[in-house]
Design an enzyme around this catalytic site. Structure first.
Site, mmCIF file in Angstrom:
data_model
loop_
_atom_site.group_PDB
_atom_site.id
_atom_site.type_symbol
_atom_site.label_atom_id
_atom_site.label_comp_id
_atom_site.label_asym_id
_atom_site.label_seq_id
_atom_site.Cartn_x
_atom_site.Cartn_y
_atom_site.Cartn_z
ATOM 1 N N TYR A 238 -14.385 27.489 -27.097
ATOM 2 C CA TYR A 238 -15.286 27.694 -25.970
ATOM 3 C C TYR A 238 -14.642 28.622 -24.946
ATOM 4 C CZ TYR A 238 -17.860 23.630 -27.791
ATOM 5 O OH TYR A 238 -18.568 22.753 -28.583
ATOM 6 N N SER B 189 -26.628 19.764 -29.008
ATOM 7 C CA SER B 189 -27.936 20.385 -28.783
ATOM 8 C C SER B 189 -29.080 19.384 -28.943
ATOM 9 C CB SER B 189 -28.148 21.576 -29.724
ATOM 10 O OG SER B 189 -29.147 22.437 -29.243
ATOM 11 N N PRO B 190 -29.009 18.228 -28.282
ATOM 12 C CA PRO B 190 -30.075 17.232 -28.425
ATOM 13 C C PRO B 190 -31.404 17.675 -27.822
ATOM 14 C CG PRO B 190 -28.580 16.612 -26.655
ATOM 15 C CD PRO B 190 -27.950 17.785 -27.361
ATOM 16 N N LEU B 191 -31.366 18.726 -26.996
ATOM 17 C CA LEU B 191 -32.591 19.267 -26.402
ATOM 18 C C LEU B 191 -32.962 20.610 -27.036
ATOM 19 C CD1 LEU B 191 -31.851 18.423 -22.667
ATOM 20 C CD2 LEU B 191 -33.314 17.165 -24.258
ATOM 21 N N ALA B 192 -32.342 20.908 -28.181
ATOM 22 C CA ALA B 192 -32.627 22.159 -28.906
ATOM 23 C C ALA B 192 -32.477 23.373 -28.003
ATOM 24 C CB ALA B 192 -34.020 22.122 -29.523
ATOM 25 N N GLY B 193 -31.324 23.450 -27.343
ATOM 26 C CA GLY B 193 -31.057 24.583 -26.472
ATOM 27 C C GLY B 193 -31.956 24.640 -25.256
ATOM 28 N N GLY B 194 -32.514 23.501 -24.859
ATOM 29 C CA GLY B 194 -33.411 23.455 -23.710
ATOM 30 C C GLY B 194 -34.878 23.598 -24.058
ATOM 31 N N GLY C 102 -39.505 21.813 -22.404
ATOM 32 C CA GLY C 102 -40.819 22.407 -22.170
ATOM 33 C C GLY C 102 -40.809 23.648 -21.308
ATOM 34 N N LYS C 103 -39.618 24.065 -20.867
ATOM 35 C CA LYS C 103 -39.590 25.185 -19.920
ATOM 36 C C LYS C 103 -39.905 26.534 -20.558
ATOM 37 C CE LYS C 103 -34.534 25.631 -20.188
ATOM 38 N NZ LYS C 103 -33.279 25.453 -19.413
#
Length: 316
Positions: free
Chosen positions: A53, A208-213, A217-218
């Protein structure tokens, strides 16, 4: 925040983990300090970084925050990974014993500690015999540089083979965990990797539990200028979900959130956290405000009928 044992070990970690992939590059020291202190104040303990990283920048920044007392070392479960490097924009993989151990020593120096609580091989490499790679984990454990060891981004057969090899002979380092991508939009690990981890007593850390955001829904009506998806380095992570199946799942999450009076982030994160076999999803927030919203899920549990509906709509 709830705590859980990491697989079949005695290592207790928080049910949400803090990811630091952008620390030292996108995320500056001030923002990182706010995230770290907010996370621990909410009861979080597991902090995950990697040598790759920012080519060590994430570890260096985290080490500086530990050194200045922003958070005490014994307040966190410190996890890092080795085997991948980024130099001059070029990705390199070296999972040989020598490279892994010298990389671990460099990680310890950047972090300013004499050991990490969890050390993970960042990726499988076909170029190095897997038994040589795994021997580095044995040495890390026996030398006291790591308290527990695991793997990351291994598929099902790789996970099973590595874990079985480590259990075959007494004295080898048992694998405590595997770190893999998992979300409502990425459920492929349910075929083989999750069953392998369960059979071998390994905890699962979901990145990535939010699939990269995307699951917040944004991106439903475009790409916000300040979002991660607007960054060329991350844009491809958003683009891969721009197809009908993904849009259907995102819409279902939004409807569930509306009915519960939650946010889509809370719905998506609670679903991953409470999936069978998952120890903790890893939160990679861009700002402290985003992290605070994610941490609000700590006291929330999806109603079973909502969880089942999301299972159905997102089934592979």
């Amino acid at each position: 925040m709830q705590s859980r044992l990491l697989g079949a070990t005695g290592l207790r970690v928080s049910s949400l983990a803090l990811g630091t992939m952008t620390w030292g590059s996108v995320t500056d020291e001030h923002e990182a300090r706010e995230q770290l202190t907010g996370f621990t104040q909410a009861g979080g303990t597991l902090v995950d970084t990697a040598a790759a990283y920012g080519d060590g920048a994430s570890e260096s920044l985290l080490g500086s925050l530990l050194a200045d007392g922003s958070v005490a070392r014994d307040e966190i479960v410190l996890a890092t990974k080795g085997g991948i490097t980024w130099r001059g924009g070029n990705r390199g993989v070296d999972t040989s014993r020598g490279a892994l151990l010298s990389g671990l020593d460099a990680s310890l120096k950047r972090l300013g500690v004499d050991h990490v609580d969890l050390w993970q091989v960042h990726v499988w490499s076909p170029d190095v015999p897997f038994e040589e790679t795994l021997s580095a984990l044995d040495l890390a454990l026996s030398s006291g540089r790591a308290s527990y060891v695991g793997v990351s981004n291994y598929n099902g057969w790789q996970t099973a083979q590595a874990a079985t090899w480590q259990r075959a002979v007494p004295g080898r380092a048992t694998l405590a965990s595997t770190q893999v991508e998992y979300s409502l939009l990425a459920r492929d690990i349910e075929y083989e990797t999750l069953p392998a981890a369960e059979a071998m007593g390994m905890g699962v850390l979901a990145w990535s539990p939010l699939a990269g955001g995307v699951l917040t829904g944004k991106y439903r009506t475009g790409t916000p200028s300040q979002s991660r998806g607007a960054d060329p380095a991350f844009a491809s992570r958003v683009e891969i979900y721009e197809e009908d199946r993904s849009r259907g799942i995102i819409t279902a999450v939004a409807k569930a959130a509306e009915g519960l009076e939650w946010t889509p982030l809370q719905v998506s994160l609670a679903w991953v956290r409470d999936r069978p076999g998952v120890t903790a999803p890893i939160l990679g927030a861009r700002t402290a405000a985003q992290l605070k919203e994610a941490l609000s899920v700590a006291d929330l549990t999806l109603p079973p009928e909502i969880a089942l509906a999301l299972d159905d709509v997102s089934a592979v």
